[in-house]
Structure formats: C-alpha cells, structure tokens
Design a protein around this motif. Structure first.
Motif, PDB file in Angstrom:
ATOM      1  N   ILE A 157      18.547  24.113  60.041  1.00  0.00           N
ATOM      2  CA  ILE A 157      18.904  24.640  58.723  1.00  0.00           C
ATOM      3  C   ILE A 157      18.563  26.123  58.625  1.00  0.00           C
ATOM      4  CG2 ILE A 157      18.362  24.530  56.259  1.00  0.00           C
ATOM      5  CD1 ILE A 157      18.038  21.501  56.569  1.00  0.00           C
ATOM      6  N   VAL A 158      17.373  26.475  59.073  1.00  0.00           N
ATOM      7  CA  VAL A 158      16.943  27.875  58.996  1.00  0.00           C
ATOM      8  C   VAL A 158      17.834  28.762  59.869  1.00  0.00           C
ATOM      9  CG1 VAL A 158      15.044  29.496  59.444  1.00  0.00           C
ATOM     10  CG2 VAL A 158      14.571  27.253  58.419  1.00  0.00           C
ATOM     11  N   GLU A 161      20.871  29.340  57.772  1.00  0.00           N
ATOM     12  CA  GLU A 161      20.645  30.005  56.488  1.00  0.00           C
ATOM     13  C   GLU A 161      20.173  31.461  56.635  1.00  0.00           C
ATOM     14  OE1 GLU A 161      21.334  28.862  53.491  1.00  0.00           O
ATOM     15  OE2 GLU A 161      22.020  26.916  54.218  1.00  0.00           O
ATOM     16  N   SER A 162      19.290  31.715  57.595  1.00  0.00           N
ATOM     17  CA  SER A 162      18.687  33.062  57.650  1.00  0.00           C
ATOM     18  C   SER A 162      18.428  33.592  59.050  1.00  0.00           C
ATOM     19  CB  SER A 162      17.346  33.042  56.903  1.00  0.00           C
ATOM     20  OG  SER A 162      16.429  32.183  57.591  1.00  0.00           O
ATOM     21  N   SER A 163      18.728  32.764  60.066  1.00  0.00           N
ATOM     22  CA  SER A 163      18.429  33.164  61.456  1.00  0.00           C
ATOM     23  C   SER A 163      16.943  33.501  61.633  1.00  0.00           C
ATOM     24  CB  SER A 163      19.300  34.342  61.897  1.00  0.00           C
ATOM     25  OG  SER A 163      20.672  33.998  61.852  1.00  0.00           O
ATOM     26  N   TRP A 164      16.079  32.817  60.882  1.00  0.00           N
ATOM     27  CA  TRP A 164      14.617  32.964  60.938  1.00  0.00           C
ATOM     28  C   TRP A 164      14.135  34.343  60.437  1.00  0.00           C
ATOM     29  CZ3 TRP A 164      11.314  29.024  61.549  1.00  0.00           C
ATOM     30  CH2 TRP A 164      11.831  27.814  62.071  1.00  0.00           C
ATOM     31  N   ASN A 165      14.934  34.935  59.596  1.00  0.00           N
ATOM     32  CA  ASN A 165      14.514  36.197  58.980  1.00  0.00           C
ATOM     33  C   ASN A 165      13.914  35.876  57.604  1.00  0.00           C
ATOM     34  OD1 ASN A 165      14.175  38.731  57.869  1.00  0.00           O
ATOM     35  ND2 ASN A 165      16.364  39.271  57.894  1.00  0.00           N
ATOM     36  N   LEU A 178      13.684  32.426  54.359  1.00  0.00           N
ATOM     37  CA  LEU A 178      14.048  31.585  55.497  1.00  0.00           C
ATOM     38  C   LEU A 178      15.014  30.476  55.109  1.00  0.00           C
ATOM     39  CD1 LEU A 178      10.493  31.186  57.111  1.00  0.00           C
ATOM     40  CD2 LEU A 178      12.404  32.537  58.031  1.00  0.00           C
ATOM     41  N   VAL A 179      14.753  29.838  53.991  1.00  0.00           N
ATOM     42  CA  VAL A 179      15.567  28.682  53.584  1.00  0.00           C
ATOM     43  C   VAL A 179      16.573  29.037  52.502  1.00  0.00           C
ATOM     44  CG1 VAL A 179      13.833  26.990  54.262  1.00  0.00           C
ATOM     45  CG2 VAL A 179      13.765  27.962  51.967  1.00  0.00           C
ATOM     46  N   CYS A 217      15.222  16.189  58.212  1.00  0.00           N
ATOM     47  CA  CYS A 217      16.370  15.583  58.898  1.00  0.00           C
ATOM     48  C   CYS A 217      17.377  15.022  57.896  1.00  0.00           C
ATOM     49  CB  CYS A 217      15.894  14.490  59.864  1.00  0.00           C
ATOM     50  SG  CYS A 217      15.142  15.163  61.386  1.00  0.00           S
ATOM     51  N   GLY A 218      16.867  14.525  56.757  1.00  0.00           N
ATOM     52  CA  GLY A 218      17.774  14.097  55.705  1.00  0.00           C
ATOM     53  C   GLY A 218      18.546  15.277  55.144  1.00  0.00           C
ATOM     54  N   ALA A 219      17.859  16.402  54.990  1.00  0.00           N
ATOM     55  CA  ALA A 219      18.513  17.614  54.496  1.00  0.00           C
ATOM     56  C   ALA A 219      19.548  18.129  55.498  1.00  0.00           C
ATOM     57  CB  ALA A 219      17.462  18.689  54.224  1.00  0.00           C
ATOM     58  N   TRP A 220      19.211  18.036  56.785  1.00  0.00           N
ATOM     59  CA  TRP A 220      20.131  18.512  57.815  1.00  0.00           C
ATOM     60  C   TRP A 220      21.389  17.635  57.860  1.00  0.00           C
ATOM     61  CZ3 TRP A 220      22.379  22.017  60.266  1.00  0.00           C
ATOM     62  CH2 TRP A 220      22.989  21.844  61.504  1.00  0.00           C
ATOM     63  N   SER A 221      21.255  16.337  57.680  1.00  0.00           N
ATOM     64  CA  SER A 221      22.415  15.449  57.651  1.00  0.00           C
ATOM     65  C   SER A 221      23.333  15.836  56.491  1.00  0.00           C
ATOM     66  CB  SER A 221      21.971  13.985  57.510  1.00  0.00           C
ATOM     67  OG  SER A 221      21.267  13.562  58.664  1.00  0.00           O
ATOM     68  N   PHE A 222      22.743  16.131  55.347  1.00  0.00           N
ATOM     69  CA  PHE A 222      23.543  16.547  54.194  1.00  0.00           C
ATOM     70  C   PHE A 222      24.201  17.893  54.473  1.00  0.00           C
ATOM     71  CE2 PHE A 222      24.321  18.580  50.135  1.00  0.00           C
ATOM     72  CZ  PHE A 222      24.854  17.556  49.368  1.00  0.00           C
ATOM     73  N   TRP A 223      23.483  18.800  55.075  1.00  0.00           N
ATOM     74  CA  TRP A 223      24.016  20.128  55.382  1.00  0.00           C
ATOM     75  C   TRP A 223      25.235  20.021  56.307  1.00  0.00           C
ATOM     76  CZ3 TRP A 223      25.783  23.719  58.593  1.00  0.00           C
ATOM     77  CH2 TRP A 223      25.762  25.054  58.195  1.00  0.00           C
ATOM     78  N   GLN A 224      25.147  19.154  57.307  1.00  0.00           N
ATOM     79  CA  GLN A 224      26.248  19.018  58.231  1.00  0.00           C
ATOM     80  C   GLN A 224      27.521  18.516  57.549  1.00  0.00           C
ATOM     81  OE1 GLN A 224      23.770  16.587  61.068  1.00  0.00           O
ATOM     82  NE2 GLN A 224      24.818  17.805  62.620  1.00  0.00           N
ATOM     83  N   ALA A 225      27.335  17.690  56.524  1.00  0.00           N
ATOM     84  CA  ALA A 225      28.490  17.136  55.812  1.00  0.00           C
ATOM     85  C   ALA A 225      29.055  18.089  54.770  1.00  0.00           C
ATOM     86  CB  ALA A 225      28.107  15.813  55.151  1.00  0.00           C
ATOM     87  N   ASN A 226      28.210  19.011  54.267  1.00  0.00           N
ATOM     88  CA  ASN A 226      28.629  19.854  53.136  1.00  0.00           C
ATOM     89  C   ASN A 226      28.495  21.365  53.359  1.00  0.00           C
ATOM     90  OD1 ASN A 226      28.947  17.635  50.868  1.00  0.00           O
ATOM     91  ND2 ASN A 226      27.035  17.164  51.943  1.00  0.00           N
ATOM     92  N   ASN A 227      27.847  21.768  54.434  1.00  0.00           N
ATOM     93  CA  ASN A 227      27.595  23.172  54.741  1.00  0.00           C
ATOM     94  C   ASN A 227      26.672  23.842  53.728  1.00  0.00           C
ATOM     95  OD1 ASN A 227      29.116  23.301  57.150  1.00  0.00           O
ATOM     96  ND2 ASN A 227      31.019  23.514  55.980  1.00  0.00           N
TER      97      ASN A 227
END
Length: 229
Positions: A157-158, A161-165, A178-179, A217-227
């Motif tokens: 996710i990071v 979202e921010s490339s760790w900046n 970051l997030v 991981c729950g957040a990442w699953s949602f991110w993959q479905a919705n960007n």
C-alpha cells in the motif's frame, strides 16, 4: 412296518367306486365304465412315493435342521452387517474428532504466532526522532512496528501511495505522508509530530487499517479491487 402302497389304495378305491356305480347303473339303466378303465385311471393318477415311516421321520428332522441352519446363517449375516455398519460409523466419528482436534491445534498455534508477532512490535514512541529519514530507515522502522505476517501488505500500500516518502503530499487532495491520510491532520491522533515523524505516520496507518479492514492485508485486498482504501 411294511410299506403303505398308495397305488394299491387308489386301485382299491376305484374298485369300490366301480361296484357302487355298477349297482346304481343297473338300477338306472345307465352303462358304467368297466373296472379295467377305472383301474387304468387310478394307475395313471399322481402317486406319493412309498416311504417307510422311519425314513419319513428322518426327512422331517433333516428339513427342520436345514431350516434352522438357514435361519442361523441369516442371523449371522445380519449380525455381521450390523457390526460392520457400527464399525464404519465409529471410524467416521473418530476421523471427525481427529480432524477437529487438528484444526483446533492449528488455530491455537496460529493465534500464538500472531500474538508473538504482535508482542514483538515496537511502539512509535520507542523511536528517537530525527530531522530526516531515508527510505531504508523508514522501512526499517515499519518492520519493527508491523507484525511480520502483515508487513508485505502494508508495504504494498505504501509503495503505491507514497513510495515510502513520509513527506509526500498530494497537491490536489491534500493527502499527506506514507499512507496518504486525507486530510493529513487526521494523523495527529497518533502524535503531534505526524508531519515529520514516519513512526507516527506508521502507527496511525496501522491503526486505520486494523480498525477499517481488520488488518493491513485486509486493506491491501480492498486496495487491489478499488485502487484506494
């Protein structure tokens, strides 16, 4: 005892009938069949086999024995089938019990591993504040704050979202860090230094993902479905 002749009995009976019929025929004027014909008819009739009385008893006993043996065999077969069915049911129950025990053990081990993982993480306040941080330093802090089994999802996710900046800012929306909290001031609930301290941002981001999606991981699953998450 001498044999009883069924054939003789039949012939004698036929003869008696012939005699009576002859008398009746004479009286009535009717012609009666001859005794030879009646004897022939009696001779052609189905006759019982001549069986000695003792042998008859033996045959009856043998028949009863065969019936008893047949009943015993049927009872044995029914008992065997019942025993096999009981064994099958018991085996199924045993297998189910073993499966449940294995699943419970696996769950306990997973829970223990998760607790150990969470207990090993550090809080944001345990890190000394610095004036600036490299990407490698920010990632090292995140590894110490996030459970090992959730780090990769958080990192994914990071990365997007921010490339760790930790100072990344979206000029159009105002998302920050970051997030990419929107607005960035939301992260003040994790610490007043949310603009300059990546540990504070990581703390806030982890809490957000856990509360809204149960885990990174729950957040990442949602991110993959919705960007977005």
């Amino acid at each position: 005892m001498s044999r009883i002749s069924v054939r003789g009995f039949a012939v004698a009976s036929a003869t008696a009938v012939t005699t009576v019929g002859a008398v009746v025929g004479v009286a009535s004027g009717n012609v009666q069949p001859s005794s030879d014909n009646l004897e022939a008819t009696a001779a052609d009739a189905t006759l019982l086999a001549d069986i000695p009385v003792g042998h008859q008893a033996q045959i009856q006993v043998s028949s009863l024995t065969q019936q008893a043996d047949a009943q015993a065999a049927a009872a044995d077969a029914a008992a065997k089938k019942s025993a096999e069915e009981a064994a099958r049911l018991q085996a199924a129950k045993t297998a189910e019990a073993k499966k449940e025990a294995a699943e419970e053990k696996a769950q306990r081990e997973a829970d223990a591993k998760e607790r150990a993982s969470r207990d090993s993480v550090r809080d944001a306040s345990s890190f000394s504040a610095k004036s600036s941080y490299s990407v490698a330093e920010v990632q090292a802090i995140a590894r110490q704050m996030i459970p090992a089994d959730q780090f990769q999802c958080f990192s994914n996710i990071v990365d997007h979202e921010s490339s760790w900046n930790y100072q990344a800012q979206n000029a159009s929306s105002g998302a920050y860090g970051l997030v990419q909290a929107l607005p960035g001031s939301k992260m003040s609930s994790a610490g007043a230094d949310w603009q300059t301290n990546p540990a504070t941002q990581i703390k806030w981001g982890l809490n957000y993902m856990n509360s809204r999606y149960d885990s990174p991981c729950g957040a990442w699953s949602f991110w993959q479905a919705n960007n977005w998450y």
